[in-house]
Scaffold this active site. Structure first.
Site, PDB file in Angstrom:
ATOM      1  N   ASP A   5     -40.070  37.190 -36.335  1.00 19.77           N
ATOM      2  CA  ASP A   5     -39.224  36.066 -36.750  1.00 19.77           C
ATOM      3  C   ASP A   5     -39.739  35.547 -38.086  1.00 19.77           C
ATOM      4  O   ASP A   5     -40.917  35.227 -38.215  1.00 19.77           O
ATOM      5  CB  ASP A   5     -39.291  34.975 -35.679  1.00 19.77           C
ATOM      6  CG  ASP A   5     -38.261  33.880 -35.899  1.00 19.77           C
ATOM      7  OD1 ASP A   5     -37.558  33.535 -34.941  1.00 19.77           O
ATOM      8  OD2 ASP A   5     -38.170  33.357 -37.026  1.00 19.77           O
ATOM      9  N   ASP A 102     -32.828  36.747 -39.294  1.00 21.06           N
ATOM     10  CA  ASP A 102     -34.280  36.585 -39.459  1.00 21.06           C
ATOM     11  C   ASP A 102     -35.068  36.959 -38.217  1.00 21.06           C
ATOM     12  O   ASP A 102     -36.192  36.510 -38.061  1.00 21.06           O
ATOM     13  CB  ASP A 102     -34.590  35.142 -39.858  1.00 21.06           C
ATOM     14  CG  ASP A 102     -34.285  34.156 -38.749  1.00 21.06           C
ATOM     15  OD1 ASP A 102     -33.485  34.508 -37.857  1.00 21.06           O
ATOM     16  OD2 ASP A 102     -34.837  33.055 -38.760  1.00 21.06           O
ATOM     17  N   GLU A 103     -34.485  37.771 -37.344  1.00 18.94           N
ATOM     18  CA  GLU A 103     -35.167  38.084 -36.089  1.00 18.94           C
ATOM     19  C   GLU A 103     -34.920  39.515 -35.675  1.00 18.94           C
ATOM     20  O   GLU A 103     -33.817  40.035 -35.868  1.00 18.94           O
ATOM     21  CB  GLU A 103     -34.579  37.238 -34.957  1.00 18.94           C
ATOM     22  CG  GLU A 103     -35.295  35.969 -34.671  1.00 18.94           C
ATOM     23  CD  GLU A 103     -34.718  35.333 -33.424  1.00 18.94           C
ATOM     24  OE1 GLU A 103     -34.610  36.030 -32.398  1.00 18.94           O
ATOM     25  OE2 GLU A 103     -34.361  34.160 -33.506  1.00 18.94           O
TER      26      GLU A 103
END
Length: 358
Positions: A5, A102-103
């Site tokens: 993350d 973002d993960e």
DNA sequence: TCTGGGGTCCTAGGACCC
DNA sequence: TCTGGGGTCCTAGGACCC
């Protein structure tokens, strides 16, 4: 399994292209005008110290932090950087499942997951200059929660907040296992778990269940009676740190595409409401065409003043990406709304057929 | 100083059929 | 003359996540 993350991703991307913002309280949301309707998408760690956080109305953020820098959401920029991040991740050769800008989850067979986690951070940093946190677990659930526990409390400038977490041996990396699950999370509120929000937490509280340990020890039949035969047992298993879902490297296949707008002023002229729905439907038909798969159903969402939301849908007579058919279906769905009260938000969503192919 | 926009998955209830 | 028990499919809404 690893969960990766990026740290304050959107704000970090903005700082990358505007270095003079580094160290300043930055808030990204809406069109960048904090006087308008909109919420915070991301606040930098500096802005968070003013009580500004994701989901907060922009107007409130501006009041709490007049000196914050407000920027508009620039999806294309974040998508471009996200693509770089994911490419760097995949370069490591492990099965990778992207979960958003973002993960991502990464499944890997290794004797030294911490070393692999540092390698993940290194390739992401090398490709994009961005910092990330990596959670390690024996399953996806543990990895996901481990990431939250490994997050920096403040940006990595000095790396050491005042005696942060029981931070692992490696900064920005945290590991959870079946063996440590209850020691770390047992006393936490159930809302700390992935998939349990405020509503479910409140219902559990009515059953006398507030902590992870209590939910883990709860009678499955009792919880199932309240939440249903699927979610009930899932809740208890989650509290026990159990999760049998796998990490999939298969390409993402969307189930639907939608667009919605919140108007700066509520619309009370329903001719204009129809025109706005038609326009959204036109955009959606382009999205559907670009997807290369036909839509089978169109759903319209209406949020009335003050904040009551309803949805109505209409199946397409045959799968199609045709603009006028999608527009007609959207207008037919709109006609299912009996109320003609002032409208705050309109949305149109096209659903694709459940893909049976592989 | 109210409450974005993009999604996914599950449930409940009605319609309909045998 | 009032009423069963399956099963499936569809729709709207709830809840959650990033």
């Amino acid at each position: 399994m690893l969960h990766v993350d990026l740290d304050q991703f959107i704000a970090a991307v903005e700082v990358l292209r505007r270095p003079e913002l580094r160290g300043k309280p930055v808030v990204v949301g809406g069109d960048g005008d904090p006087a308008k309707r909109g919420v915070v998408a991301t606040a930098s760690y500096e802005a968070r110290e003013f009580g500004v956080h994701s989901g907060l109305p922009l107007r409130t953020a501006a009041r709490r932090c007049p000196e914050c820098v407000f920027l508009p959401v620039d999806r294309a920029a974040y998508e471009a950087v996200s693509d770089e991040v994911m490419r760097a991740l995949r370069s490591l050769g492990a099965v990778t499942e992207v979960m958003g800008w973002d993960e991502a989850f990464v499944a890997v067979n290794t004797d030294d997951p911490e070393r692999f986690a540092r390698e993940v951070q290194r390739v992401i940093k090398a490709a994009t200059q961005l910092n990330s946190t990596v959670g390690i677990g024996e399953n996806r659930l543990q990895a996901k929660l481990a990431t939250g526990l490994g997050k920096p409390r403040r940006d990595g400038a000095a790396g050491a907040g005042p005696a942060a977490r029981p931070a692992g041996p490696v900064p920005g990396v945290f590991r959870l296992t079946h063996a440590t699950w209850f020691a770390v999370l047992g006393g936490e509120p159930v809302s700390a778990l992935w998939g349990i929000g405020a509503k479910t937490a409140a219902k559990l509280a009515e059953l006398g269940i507030s902590t992870v340990s209590e939910l883990a020890a709860a009678d499955v039949g009792l919880v199932a009676a309240r939440f249903g035969p699927t979610i009930g047992p899932w809740l208890v298993a989650t509290a026990r740190g159990l999760d049998s879902s796998h990490v999939s490297g298969e390409p993402y296949v969307p189930r639907s595409r939608g667009r919605e707008v919140t108007f700066q002023q509520d619309i009370d002229d329903w001719d204009r409401v129809r025109a706005e729905v038609a326009q959204l439907a036109g955009l959606i038909s382009e999205d559907v065409a670009a997807e290369g798969r036909p839509a089978i159903r169109v759903v319209v969402k209406v949020r009335y003043r003050p904040f009551f939301t309803g949805t109505h849908g209409v199946p397409l007579s045959a799968p199609t990406a045709d603009r006028s058919e999608i527009e007609q279906a959207a207008l037919a769905a709109l006609d299912k709304f009996p109320d003609r009260r002032p409208v705050r938000l309109l949305g149109v969503r096209a659903e694709f057929a459940a893909s049976a192919e592989t």
